[in-house]
Design an enzyme around this catalytic site. Structure first.
Site, PDB file in Angstrom:
ATOM      1  N   HIS A  88      -0.677  28.876 -13.234  1.00 28.26           N
ATOM      2  CA  HIS A  88      -0.584  29.011 -11.773  1.00 28.26           C
ATOM      3  C   HIS A  88      -1.539  28.015 -11.098  1.00 28.26           C
ATOM      4  O   HIS A  88      -2.535  28.447 -10.508  1.00 28.26           O
ATOM      5  CB  HIS A  88      -0.945  30.432 -11.347  1.00 28.26           C
ATOM      6  CG  HIS A  88      -0.099  31.527 -11.936  1.00 28.26           C
ATOM      7  ND1 HIS A  88      -0.446  32.866 -11.865  1.00 28.26           N
ATOM      8  CD2 HIS A  88       1.095  31.492 -12.586  1.00 28.26           C
ATOM      9  CE1 HIS A  88       0.485  33.608 -12.446  1.00 28.26           C
ATOM     10  NE2 HIS A  88       1.431  32.799 -12.905  1.00 28.26           N
ATOM     11  N   GLU A 140       6.878  36.474 -20.214  1.00 28.95           N
ATOM     12  CA  GLU A 140       7.685  35.259 -20.020  1.00 28.95           C
ATOM     13  C   GLU A 140       8.263  34.749 -21.344  1.00 28.95           C
ATOM     14  O   GLU A 140       8.718  33.608 -21.432  1.00 28.95           O
ATOM     15  CB  GLU A 140       6.856  34.143 -19.349  1.00 28.95           C
ATOM     16  CG  GLU A 140       6.300  34.489 -17.986  1.00 28.95           C
ATOM     17  CD  GLU A 140       7.349  34.594 -16.872  1.00 28.95           C
ATOM     18  OE1 GLU A 140       8.552  34.443 -17.165  1.00 28.95           O
ATOM     19  OE2 GLU A 140       6.941  34.829 -15.724  1.00 28.95           O
TER      20      GLU A 140
HETATM   21  P1  13P Z   1       2.005  37.891 -18.946  1.00 26.36           P
HETATM   22  O1  13P Z   1       0.674  38.590 -18.768  1.00 26.36           O
HETATM   23  O2  13P Z   1       3.093  38.845 -19.348  1.00 26.36           O
HETATM   24  O3  13P Z   1       1.870  36.705 -19.859  1.00 26.36           O
HETATM   25  O4  13P Z   1       2.474  37.362 -17.508  1.00 26.36           O
HETATM   26  C1  13P Z   1       1.689  36.470 -16.752  1.00 26.36           C
HETATM   27  C2  13P Z   1       2.488  35.627 -15.832  1.00 26.36           C
HETATM   28  O5  13P Z   1       1.989  34.636 -15.330  1.00 26.36           O
HETATM   29  C3  13P Z   1       3.913  35.986 -15.543  1.00 26.36           C
HETATM   30  O6  13P Z   1       4.562  34.952 -14.878  1.00 26.36           O
HETATM   31 ZN    ZN Z   2       3.230  33.508 -13.878  1.00 27.00          ZN
END
Ligand code: 13P
Ligand code: ZN
Length: 269
Positions: free
Chosen positions: A143, A118
């Site tokens: 999340h 990201e």
């Molecule tokens: P990364 O492991 O690349 O940080 O991605 C996790 C994520 O939540 C992507 O939206």
């Molecule tokens: Zn994510």
């Protein structure tokens, strides 16, 4: 030897990131590699660090971000777990510098851990924050369960419907997440389109924005403050869902009660 050796101020920053990562895992918001953190650490970079050689080839950011010239960031590594980062931040993240073309970065320390997928959103947001003279240094994507669940209801995606609902669940939410919750419609994770939509939402005067059916993206002075804003918003979402689970729709505070909070706490909205 670590870049943190004999650098207490930089170490304190990284320790705060590790502490926040631990909370994300404990909250259940960081399944597997879920979520990412970047922090603008430029103010802690001394001349000795500046002279360090890169440990990666220059890598394209995917955009030219003119305000990031000379900036340094700590970035969670892609595919790295928050629960591991909490114990070993320099093995599950890395320090990068932005090259003078403002379109590439290289990894400098401690290990060649590739930054989060990201990164387009994170760096675009840092570029925007610097451009407007903000003192915000941290950005967090996570999340949070209840907030993501609520984003599956189209009714809640209309501008500030969820903001008002969440503020009305408990007085502290408006006091401590005073800009509410912006909305970004579903877009492919890691995409430049998502990065651009995130900037637009943050520029619409939000510190926390929802990525529909995915997570939230928050900005603040430091990573703990970013975590706090998401935490109070998600607490309200949880209270709403608890009430619904008990079989009733919660009343919520009245408009007058929320206006009183704004007045007493001198809030922007
Ligand atoms: P990364 O492991 O690349 O940080 O991605 C996790 C994520 O939540 C992507 O939206
Ligand atoms: Zn994510």
């Amino acid at each position: 030897m670590s870049i943190l050796t004999n650098r207490p101020d930089l170490t304190a920053q990284i320790e705060q990131i590790a502490e926040a990562a631990g909370y994300l895992w404990q909250k259940g918001w960081a399944e597997r590699n879920g979520g990412n953190i970047t922090v603008n650490i430029t103010e802690y970079i001394d001349d000795d660090i500046r002279r360090l050689p890169a440990i990666s080839a220059p890598t394209a950011i995917g955009a030219t971000l003119g305000n990031l010239r000379g900036c340094w960031f700590y970035c969670k590594g892609t595919q790295k777990r928050m629960r591991d980062l909490a114990r070993h931040p320099m093995e599950n993240g890395s320090v990068i510098r932005i090259l003078d073309d403002c379109a590439h970065y290289e990894i400098v320390a401690d290990l060649p851990v590739l930054p989060t997928s990201e990164l387009p959103s994170h760096l675009a947001v840092h570029n925007y924050l610097i451009g407007k003279g903000s003192d915000y240094k941290a950005s967090l994507h996570t999340h949070p369960i209840e907030l993501v669940a609520m984003s599956h209801n189209p009714e809640f995606l209309r501008k500030d419907v969820l903001t008002r609902l969440l503020w009305s669940m408990i007085p502290e939410t408006k006091a401590f997440a005073p800009r509410g919750l912006g909305m970004v419609p579903y877009m492919l994770p890691s995409s430049n389109a998502l990065a651009e939509a995130t900037i637009r939402a943050i520029a619409d005067d939000y510190d926390v924005v929802m990525w529909e059916k995915h997570g939230v993206f928050a900005v603040e002075r430091d990573i703990m403050s970013a975590f706090d804003q998401v935490d109070v918003l998600n607490k309200s979402a949880n209270i709403y869902m608890c009430a619904r689970s008990m079989g009733f729709i919660p009343d919520g505070m009245t408009d007058a009660q929320m206006q009183e909070i704004s007045t007493v706490f001198h809030l922007p909205k």
